[in-house]
Structure formats: structure tokens, C-alpha cells
Scaffold this active site. Sequence first.
Site, PDB file in Angstrom:
ATOM      1  N   SER B 150      31.813  27.562  10.607  1.00  0.00           N
ATOM      2  CA  SER B 150      31.157  26.474   9.886  1.00  0.00           C
ATOM      3  C   SER B 150      31.581  25.120  10.479  1.00  0.00           C
ATOM      4  CB  SER B 150      31.478  26.589   8.390  1.00  0.00           C
ATOM      5  OG  SER B 150      30.604  25.790   7.630  1.00  0.00           O
ATOM      6  N   ASP B 234      22.726  33.358   4.750  1.00  0.00           N
ATOM      7  CA  ASP B 234      23.683  32.260   4.574  1.00  0.00           C
ATOM      8  C   ASP B 234      22.981  31.105   3.851  1.00  0.00           C
ATOM      9  OD1 ASP B 234      25.243  29.936   5.023  1.00  0.00           O
ATOM     10  OD2 ASP B 234      26.085  30.813   6.851  1.00  0.00           O
ATOM     11  N   HIS B 267      27.845  33.337   4.131  1.00  0.00           N
ATOM     12  CA  HIS B 267      28.725  32.352   4.780  1.00  0.00           C
ATOM     13  C   HIS B 267      30.215  32.686   4.605  1.00  0.00           C
ATOM     14  CE1 HIS B 267      28.813  28.455   6.777  1.00  0.00           C
ATOM     15  NE2 HIS B 267      29.741  28.004   5.954  1.00  0.00           N
TER      16      HIS B 267
END
Lengths: 288, 288
Positions: B150, B234, B267
Site C-alpha cells: 500500500s 481490494d 487489502h
Amino acid sequence: MNAVNISSNKSFGGWNKQYSHFSEVLGCQMRFAIYLPPQTSTGEKVPVLYWLSGLTCTDENFMHKAGAQRVAAELGIAIVAPDTSPRGEEIPDDAEAAYDFGLGAGFYVNATQAPWSKHYQMYDYVVKELPELVESLFSVSSRRAISGHSMGGHGALVVALKNAERYASVSAFSPISNPVNCPWGQKALRNYLGDDRQNWAQYDASELMKASVSDLPEPVPRLVPALVDQGGADDFMVEQLKPEALEEAANVSGYPLELRRQDGYDHSYFFIASFIEDHLRFHAANLK
Amino acid sequence: MNAVNISSNKSFGGWNKQYSHFSEVLGCQMRFAIYLPPQTSTGEKVPVLYWLSGLTCTDENFMHKAGAQRVAAELGIAIVAPDTSPRGEEIPDDAEAAYDFGLGAGFYVNATQAPWSKHYQMYDYVVKELPELVESLFSVSSRRAISGHSMGGHGALVVALKNAERYASVSAFSPISNPVNCPWGQKALRNYLGDDRQNWAQYDASELMKASVSDLPEPVPRLVPALVDQGGADDFMVEQLKPEALEEAANVSGYPLELRRQDGYDHSYFFIASFIEDHLRFHAANLK
């Protein structure tokens, strides 16, 4: 019986999920986690490994930190991780909110003493209510194995030793092996069961293992194969865990226990993650 | 340079450790984690994979949840996980202590704007100071790879694209691929770098990748091979991560990027754990 799904995360081709449900046995809302391997998506009924966690843990620690999903996906084993005590504002806790008794520390016993006996019935929850719920909700069979860590290693051994017909195999990491003889166990057993130590022995893996062959009536029931790993650098080993008591009990009774001492490993999930693959393969061989 | 060891846990035959040290670059005390594979115990100098974590994380999340140690032990790769921002009571934070800026959200840039510029110099910390410290303290070589998740995937790609001579390979899970065009990135880059968007592009992986071949003077420098995994389920993908921008940049420039979309994954660290083995083997092949 019903349960509400509260999280779903894809993991190694399967699903890691959490559910909330009302437990009749515990008289409160409970949460558990389940890993469903990819085989279940085609309707295959897979066996279940129950994982009992240690002091302060919830249903999440093992699923986040043990790295078990990879091999569970390969072997086609579901994993169920319950919480470690009844939960909620109405549940009594240790007077000083200590980590080793009360909330997060149910010790997998059926309490007989007030105020604990109303909710602290974790033994019946783990042995009966939770498997019944799991087997009604998911694509799993009634083939079961059980494992756990520390307080949960104690729980897994006790549950398997008292219910040989229900479990194909049992394993533990750094279990509290002889709770009648250590501070954690004595505090919990005295509070949950009262002062009479004779009542404590039914929840002591070493006492149960010692009696498993010689003191039982014929025919000797099936003995659940047991694998235990104990870290050699575990700060709790000498005072609280006492693996030598379990070894001695197995020697006396001829119990099928393999207890391994792992040099340099401590009491943490780093230890569990290092050897969980061995435990899963051990259970898979016995679940066949 | 020195660092104080604050934890040690044996893990897959190696050691998971944490260290505290004073960072000259950041002007504060910092903590990092390192996994030292078993090969280092015999004095072998192993390569290092740097792992940059995402928003809200510390040096611990990856080491506890990714399950990377097993394969790192097999391959003989050390892993270093820094924190995600400068830390301490003296460090300025987002006015509302939001999770996406300030503490836990350094974005791996060198801030130029007050009050951030005094401490928020995570780019220099990750590229220079930390590797220098690690290579002076441990049995590691100067062969390096870098990866992250991320915000840390953004950081890993930017660091590798700007320092091709220092990294054998780069990978990322669900990176913020085009921060100049998403809310997380715009908030951070405006605050840390000021309103002039031209200054933002130096920290945008898609912009850097687009320019990596066509806009650079001859001879074209070595391009760092890149592997990116993006979960198809995600929740942040469309608004914040924009993997299509990175794909487009690689197409335009001919960059050696493999971007994989993993159906159904989100995620979380359940996603990272499912594919970290692929990333470690990718880096091992390039670190040879």
C-alpha cells in the site's frame, strides 16, 4: 442455531471468516474464527482442527500470526479458533482485571463456583456447543482434531484425554501441563472449582494421562495420539508449564505422546509459526 | 552508529529481532525489526529485503502477520522492516490525528514544508541511513531488494525506480501506484511538499516508470525488475491504488513489470501472506 458472518478474507485460495453467535452454554454473545480451505468451495466435507488459544488471546491471534492457512489449504483441513472466555460487560472478571483469570482466561473448564459458574462453561462450549454449530453451518465432517497454546494447550490435552471418541489427534505448544501444581493453574482452578483439589484433577492433563491406561476399566479405550512442542527458552517453562510432568505421566501410562523440546524457542507466536506445519501434518495423518 | 537490541525471538531456525536507534536523518529515536535467517549464524553474509509497511503500521505488522520467515530462512535472505514515520512526542502529527497523514504515514518522502521538513525525511532514512546501519551491524551483504504494501508499495517502487544501482529487484502488494492522482497521495504530497505539483512527480511510481526509459539520457540505466500483486476485491483499488496507471506506465516505457491481479483478495495481511512466498522467490532469483 445461527451465527452472523462479521468478516471474510480470502486466504491461500480459501476463506478466513469470523462469526458472532449467541452461546446458550455461556449465556453471552461469542465470536469465533474459521479457516475454510479451498476444497470446501466444491462442497467437499473437510475435517476440522480446533485451536484453543492462550491467556489474553481472542479468536484472532492464531489466524493472524501462526501462518497455518498455507498448509491447511494444502491438506484440506478447516481450522476453528474460539475465544478464550465468555465475553461482554455482564461477564464477571478478576477483581484486579489480571490477565491470568476471568476474561480472556476461561481455562476451558466448567466453573462450579459463584459468580463464575453462570457463564464460565468453556469446556462444554468447546466440546459440545461449538462443534455442533460448526458442523451445522459449514462444509465440514465430524472428523475432529484439537490443538492449542499454553492455557489452550492445557485445554486441548484435557479435552482430548476426556473425549477420546471425539478427536483423531491432539497437539499442543508449550501447554500448562500440570495446572494443579503451578500458580496460573492453582489460581484458576481454585476460583472456578473451589478449594477441593480432588475436583481439579479432572482438568489436569498430567493427571488424566497418568490415569489413561492403568486406572481405566477394560477394554482400554482408544488413546488419542499426542504431539507436544516445548520451547527450550520459554520463560514460563519451569514455573508454569512443567513439561516434565507430562513426560512422566506418559512414561507411567505408556501413553502415545511425542514431546519435543525445541532449543532456543520462546513462548511466542514466532515459535508456533515455526512448527505449526508439523502439527498440521501430524493431524492430517491421524484424520485420514 | 549504534543500536540497542530490544527483542529477540527464534523463528524458523533464525532470529526475529527489534532494535532502537537514534536517527540523525529523522532527528528522533526509531525502531526497526530484522529477520536474520539461520545462515547468518555461521557468519555468511546474506542479502537483505527491505519491507516498507502501509498506513498505521509499525515495524511489527509484517513480521507478525506475513509469514515470510519460513521462506526467508530457506532462501537465506534477511528482512528489515522500518517504521512508517518518525516517532515520538516531539514529532508533529496531523491536526486531527488522521490515519493517513503524519505519524504512521510518512509516505517515504523527504518533506520540504514546515513543520514536517524537520523530521519527515523517510526517503533518506530508507535509502541511506537505515541500510548503512544494517550493513554495519549484521552479517549481511550490500545486495538489496525492496518490497512493501500500500503506502509501502508506493515507497518501494519509488525508492527502486530512483536508485536502480542500489536494488536487485522490487515488488509490491496493492501499492498506491499513482499518488498524484488519488486522495491519500494528494493530501500527503501537498502537505509534505507544498502546492507545486511538479514536485510531486518525483514520488509517483507511475510517473517515474513512464519516464524510466524514454526520457532518460543514454546509456539507459539498468531497470530494476518489478513484481506487483493487486487483490481484485481490494476496497481501496479504484479510488486510491490505481494499478491501471502503473500498467499503462510500464506499457509506454517497456518497463519490466509483472502486475498480477489476484481474484477475490482484499487489502489485508491475509492477502500478503498468501503470496509473499512468490515475492521472496522472485527477489532471491534477482539477488543471485
